[in-house]
Enzyme design. Sequence first.
Site, PDB file in Angstrom:
ATOM      1  N   ILE A  98       1.137  -1.269  -0.189  1.00 45.50           N
ATOM      2  CA  ILE A  98      -0.431  -0.305   0.124  1.00 45.50           C
ATOM      3  C   ILE A  98       0.702   1.561  -0.411  1.00 45.50           C
ATOM      4  CG2 ILE A  98      -1.528   1.352   1.013  1.00 45.50           C
ATOM      5  CD1 ILE A  98      -2.620  -1.261   0.186  1.00 45.50           C
ATOM      6  N   THR A 125      -4.368   0.647   9.361  1.00 41.75           N
ATOM      7  CA  THR A 125      -6.088   0.214  10.685  1.00 41.75           C
ATOM      8  C   THR A 125      -5.413   0.036  11.687  1.00 41.75           C
ATOM      9  OG1 THR A 125      -7.330  -1.003   8.346  1.00 41.75           O
ATOM     10  CG2 THR A 125      -7.870  -1.333  10.301  1.00 41.75           C
ATOM     11  N   ARG A 148      -8.300   2.220   1.632  1.00 45.46           N
ATOM     12  CA  ARG A 148      -9.681   1.619   1.871  1.00 45.46           C
ATOM     13  C   ARG A 148      -9.694   1.497   0.578  1.00 45.46           C
ATOM     14  NH1 ARG A 148     -14.441   5.668   2.110  1.00 45.46           N
ATOM     15  NH2 ARG A 148     -15.273   3.660   2.308  1.00 45.46           N
ATOM     16  N   LYS A 195     -13.500   2.478   8.972  1.00 47.85           N
ATOM     17  CA  LYS A 195     -12.640   0.924   8.695  1.00 47.85           C
ATOM     18  C   LYS A 195     -12.931   0.249   9.027  1.00 47.85           C
ATOM     19  CE  LYS A 195      -9.481  -0.730   6.104  1.00 47.85           C
ATOM     20  NZ  LYS A 195      -9.951  -0.806   4.848  1.00 47.85           N
ATOM     21  N   ARG A 211     -17.979  -7.061   5.930  1.00 44.12           N
ATOM     22  CA  ARG A 211     -17.937  -7.984   4.943  1.00 44.12           C
ATOM     23  C   ARG A 211     -17.887  -9.522   5.560  1.00 44.12           C
ATOM     24  NH1 ARG A 211     -12.857  -5.502   1.456  1.00 44.12           N
ATOM     25  NH2 ARG A 211     -13.187  -6.862   0.215  1.00 44.12           N
ATOM     26  N   GLY A 241      -9.181 -14.524   4.016  1.00 47.79           N
ATOM     27  CA  GLY A 241      -7.990 -14.116   4.004  1.00 47.79           C
ATOM     28  C   GLY A 241      -7.240 -12.940   3.820  1.00 47.79           C
ATOM     29  N   CYS A 282      -6.996  -7.892   5.540  1.00 50.32           N
ATOM     30  CA  CYS A 282      -7.974  -7.116   6.241  1.00 50.32           C
ATOM     31  C   CYS A 282      -9.569  -8.134   6.922  1.00 50.32           C
ATOM     32  CB  CYS A 282      -8.644  -6.508   5.186  1.00 50.32           C
ATOM     33  SG  CYS A 282      -7.693  -4.501   4.723  1.00 50.32           S
ATOM     34  N   TYR A 287      -4.038 -16.019  -1.096  1.00 55.94           N
ATOM     35  CA  TYR A 287      -5.562 -15.509  -0.182  1.00 55.94           C
ATOM     36  C   TYR A 287      -6.848 -15.348  -1.553  1.00 55.94           C
ATOM     37  CZ  TYR A 287      -5.333 -10.666  -0.653  1.00 55.94           C
ATOM     38  OH  TYR A 287      -5.558  -9.137  -0.792  1.00 55.94           O
TER      39      TYR A 287
END
Length: 441
Positions: free
Chosen positions: A11, A122, A156, A219, A226, A270, A273, A328
């Site tokens: 990231i 996060t 995000r 976040k 989900r 997986g 996050c 994952y």
Amino acid sequence: MRICVVALGKIGLPLAVQFARKGHRVVGADVNERVVADVNAGREPFPGEADLGRYLAETVGDGRLTATADTAAAVAESEAVVVVVPLFVDEAGTPDFGWMDAATRAIAEGLRPGTLVSYETTLPVGTTRDRWAPMLAEGSGLAAGTDFHLVFSPERVLTGRVFADLRRYPKLVGGLDDASARHGVTFYERVLDFDERPDLDRPNGVWDLGSAEAAELAKLAETTYRDVNIGLANQFARYADTVGVDVGKVIEACNTQPYSHIHRPGIAVGGHCIPVYPRMYLWNDPDATVVRAARDANAAMPAYAAGLLADAYGDLTGAPVLVLGAAYRGGVKETAFSGVFPTVEALRARGAVPYVSDPMYTPEELDALGLPPHRGEPVTAAIVQADHAEYRTLGSSDFPGVKVLVDGRRVTDPARWTGADRVVIGAPAENVPGEGTGSAR
């Protein structure tokens, strides 16, 4: 602006490149000397991120982006600091702040008056105000919110499509105080571009959520949602298995109604996050029974898939079983919290001899991950763990000894598996035809 991005991972490096492409001077700081050398040479340190190689070469080539291992020095030359250092949690959800604490102390050492510090990693709710603000103030001798500005602004994006996601979604910002929030909003407006989003009831762009705590919770909430949604889908799939219903068709029908957004069931959840942040949320809110139940439901799916295989195959003692996919998720070379690990363990618990293959990993790389690589040994059963595109064209002819296939991702083509029983989580036998020797539902 002069910007420092702390941690050049999957990231952080795309963020540094994005900022540089907007015309700013960016220094990326990382403790990994190899990563620093790769970036300074304009080489991608990791594969799989769309457009990163081209953009990296471009921004390094014209001098807008450089890298260093000296975080304090990079911060001392910067007007804004963006922190993307990993935070790890254990199975109980307890955060290990070791890497982030070390990075924050190095940032404090170089911090100057007027600098904006933005944490994108996060975090549990309250961490920016209660941990980072005092640590930065103590190490720098500056007052948080007065001498320097501090915000939390969660990433995000998904690896593999970071640049597209940076444009696609509103950027959330929560400040330690109003002045910090204003500086944070102005910063992100200068370093990001946004697509038009007519589907949003508010304009796309940078959103001030009013506090660091609100941004931290946003976040955790969107990711925990989900996990809970997938947990519900997996519960539906397991029940559908008992009544001979194709849960995929049920979910498709439900989602034609605008208030239903049921996710897809599958063998595992997986990545960095979805399986991690619900545990972080539970660390803040241990009484969240819905969150805990969903996490438990998703964690049980690899063992459930192994049970489906045993039901169709019979006794797995000594059976050589191929697990297709170490990653994952499909198309991403990453095994963070991948379902491959519990799937292998569940197979071993039933006496099977598991092997793993993945089109993105060499046998040597799998071995280094502690996974038993498949080197062409005969196998009599298989489980699809990752939804790699390559698996859509696999069939019985590729694995002539396989009697039973358990497709944990609904990615394989049933027409190609006429020589084996094909079992799909949440689908009855009549929707997964086969001619194998097992007893697939």
